[in-house]
Design a protein around this motif. Structure first.
Motif, mmCIF file in Angstrom:
data_model
loop_
_atom_site.group_PDB
_atom_site.id
_atom_site.type_symbol
_atom_site.label_atom_id
_atom_site.label_comp_id
_atom_site.label_asym_id
_atom_site.label_seq_id
_atom_site.Cartn_x
_atom_site.Cartn_y
_atom_site.Cartn_z
ATOM 1 N N PHE A 1 0.865 -1.171 0.000
ATOM 2 C CA PHE A 1 0.000 0.000 0.000
ATOM 3 C C PHE A 1 0.905 1.224 0.000
ATOM 4 C CE2 PHE A 1 -2.325 -3.386 2.052
ATOM 5 C CZ PHE A 1 -3.566 -3.316 1.442
ATOM 6 N N LEU A 2 0.881 1.978 -1.087
ATOM 7 C CA LEU A 2 1.706 3.172 -1.212
ATOM 8 C C LEU A 2 0.844 4.360 -1.593
ATOM 9 C CD1 LEU A 2 4.726 1.759 -3.265
ATOM 10 C CD2 LEU A 2 4.574 2.065 -0.794
ATOM 11 N N GLN A 3 1.258 5.536 -1.195
ATOM 12 C CA GLN A 3 0.551 6.744 -1.616
ATOM 13 C C GLN A 3 0.969 7.047 -3.046
ATOM 14 O OE1 GLN A 3 1.305 9.728 1.374
ATOM 15 N NE2 GLN A 3 -0.458 9.046 2.536
ATOM 16 N N LEU A 4 0.020 6.926 -3.945
ATOM 17 C CA LEU A 4 0.237 7.147 -5.367
ATOM 18 C C LEU A 4 -0.604 8.335 -5.815
ATOM 19 C CD1 LEU A 4 -0.173 3.421 -6.494
ATOM 20 C CD2 LEU A 4 1.983 4.648 -6.159
ATOM 21 N N PRO A 5 -0.305 8.884 -6.994
ATOM 22 C CA PRO A 5 -1.195 9.925 -7.525
ATOM 23 C C PRO A 5 -2.621 9.377 -7.635
ATOM 24 C CG PRO A 5 0.814 9.772 -8.824
ATOM 25 C CD PRO A 5 0.831 8.617 -7.870
ATOM 26 N N ASN A 6 -3.596 10.238 -7.488
ATOM 27 C CA ASN A 6 -4.993 9.796 -7.489
ATOM 28 C C ASN A 6 -5.410 9.158 -8.800
ATOM 29 O OD1 ASN A 6 -5.391 10.578 -4.855
ATOM 30 N ND2 ASN A 6 -6.030 12.639 -5.409
ATOM 31 N N THR A 7 -4.680 9.402 -9.874
ATOM 32 C CA THR A 7 -5.013 8.812 -11.168
ATOM 33 C C THR A 7 -4.588 7.352 -11.271
ATOM 34 O OG1 THR A 7 -2.941 9.652 -12.081
ATOM 35 C CG2 THR A 7 -4.913 11.023 -12.374
ATOM 36 N N ILE A 8 -3.782 6.882 -10.318
ATOM 37 C CA ILE A 8 -3.299 5.494 -10.333
ATOM 38 C C ILE A 8 -3.941 4.747 -9.175
ATOM 39 C CG2 ILE A 8 -1.291 3.972 -10.177
ATOM 40 C CD1 ILE A 8 0.372 6.345 -11.252
ATOM 41 N N LYS A 9 -4.757 3.738 -9.506
ATOM 42 C CA LYS A 9 -5.410 2.941 -8.461
ATOM 43 C C LYS A 9 -4.528 1.797 -8.008
ATOM 44 C CE LYS A 9 -10.037 4.023 -10.033
ATOM 45 N NZ LYS A 9 -11.311 3.524 -10.529
ATOM 46 N N GLU A 10 -3.828 1.183 -8.970
ATOM 47 C CA GLU A 10 -2.966 0.043 -8.662
ATOM 48 C C GLU A 10 -2.027 -0.199 -9.827
ATOM 49 O OE1 GLU A 10 -3.288 -2.772 -10.762
ATOM 50 O OE2 GLU A 10 -5.146 -2.144 -11.675
ATOM 51 N N PHE A 11 -0.980 -0.962 -9.548
ATOM 52 C CA PHE A 11 -0.169 -1.508 -10.620
ATOM 53 C C PHE A 11 0.441 -2.809 -10.139
ATOM 54 C CE2 PHE A 11 2.800 1.376 -8.497
ATOM 55 C CZ PHE A 11 3.957 0.622 -8.393
ATOM 56 N N ALA B 1 -2.773 3.737 -1.420
ATOM 57 C CA ALA B 1 -3.201 3.835 -0.028
ATOM 58 C C ALA B 1 -4.200 4.966 0.190
ATOM 59 C CB ALA B 1 -1.986 4.048 0.875
ATOM 60 N N ASN B 2 -4.302 5.879 -0.762
ATOM 61 C CA ASN B 2 -5.233 7.004 -0.628
ATOM 62 C C ASN B 2 -6.680 6.611 -0.930
ATOM 63 O OD1 ASN B 2 -3.100 8.808 -0.072
ATOM 64 N ND2 ASN B 2 -2.689 9.004 -2.256
ATOM 65 N N LEU B 3 -6.884 5.428 -1.483
ATOM 66 C CA LEU B 3 -8.225 4.989 -1.856
ATOM 67 C C LEU B 3 -8.976 4.446 -0.646
ATOM 68 C CD1 LEU B 3 -7.400 3.023 -5.133
ATOM 69 C CD2 LEU B 3 -8.299 5.346 -4.955
ATOM 70 N N SER B 4 -10.291 4.439 -0.740
ATOM 71 C CA SER B 4 -11.114 3.823 0.301
ATOM 72 C C SER B 4 -10.892 2.310 0.291
ATOM 73 C CB SER B 4 -12.596 4.114 0.052
ATOM 74 O OG SER B 4 -13.031 3.436 -1.121
ATOM 75 N N TYR B 5 -11.335 1.656 1.340
ATOM 76 C CA TYR B 5 -11.217 0.202 1.403
ATOM 77 C C TYR B 5 -11.880 -0.443 0.190
ATOM 78 C CZ TYR B 5 -12.088 -4.603 2.728
ATOM 79 O OH TYR B 5 -12.172 -5.975 2.711
ATOM 80 N N GLU B 6 -13.084 0.008 -0.132
ATOM 81 C CA GLU B 6 -13.838 -0.566 -1.248
ATOM 82 C C GLU B 6 -13.105 -0.365 -2.578
ATOM 83 O OE1 GLU B 6 -15.170 1.448 1.072
ATOM 84 O OE2 GLU B 6 -16.508 0.060 2.125
ATOM 85 N N ALA B 7 -12.560 0.824 -2.786
ATOM 86 C CA ALA B 7 -11.832 1.109 -4.030
ATOM 87 C C ALA B 7 -10.544 0.300 -4.103
ATOM 88 C CB ALA B 7 -11.537 2.598 -4.141
ATOM 89 N N ARG B 8 -9.853 0.114 -2.973
ATOM 90 C CA ARG B 8 -8.635 -0.727 -2.969
ATOM 91 C C ARG B 8 -8.992 -2.173 -3.271
ATOM 92 N NH1 ARG B 8 -7.234 2.090 1.870
ATOM 93 N NH2 ARG B 8 -7.688 0.193 3.019
ATOM 94 N N LEU B 9 -10.112 -2.662 -2.730
ATOM 95 C CA LEU B 9 -10.539 -4.034 -3.001
ATOM 96 C C LEU B 9 -10.848 -4.209 -4.486
ATOM 97 C CD1 LEU B 9 -11.234 -6.832 -1.933
ATOM 98 C CD2 LEU B 9 -13.525 -5.971 -1.399
#
Length: 68
Positions: A5-15, A30-38
């Protein structure tokens, strides 16, 4: 598989990166909500399960097919 879990720009959800030992590292914003990270994690898993890292086409094209 490792998940970070890293703080990334808001335009990047995952990689995802493929590791030399044939495992994968999934990096979630890490900036996303639990639901968005899932949701982002599930999206990353689909790329791994679909063998997208072995395909010879661009990541943009892979994303187009992933969202059909």
């Amino acid at each position: 598989m490792q998940v970070l879990f890293l703080q990334l720009p808001n335009t990047i959800k995952e990689f995802v990166t493929a590791n030399p030992d044939m495992s994968y590292t999934v990096v979630l914003n890490a900036n996303l909500s639990y639901e968005a990270r899932l949701e982002a994690y599930i999206h990353a898993l689909h790329h791994i399960q679909d063998g997208d890292f072995d395909k010879a086409c661009s990541a943009d094209l892979i994303e187009v097919f992933a969202h059909q």
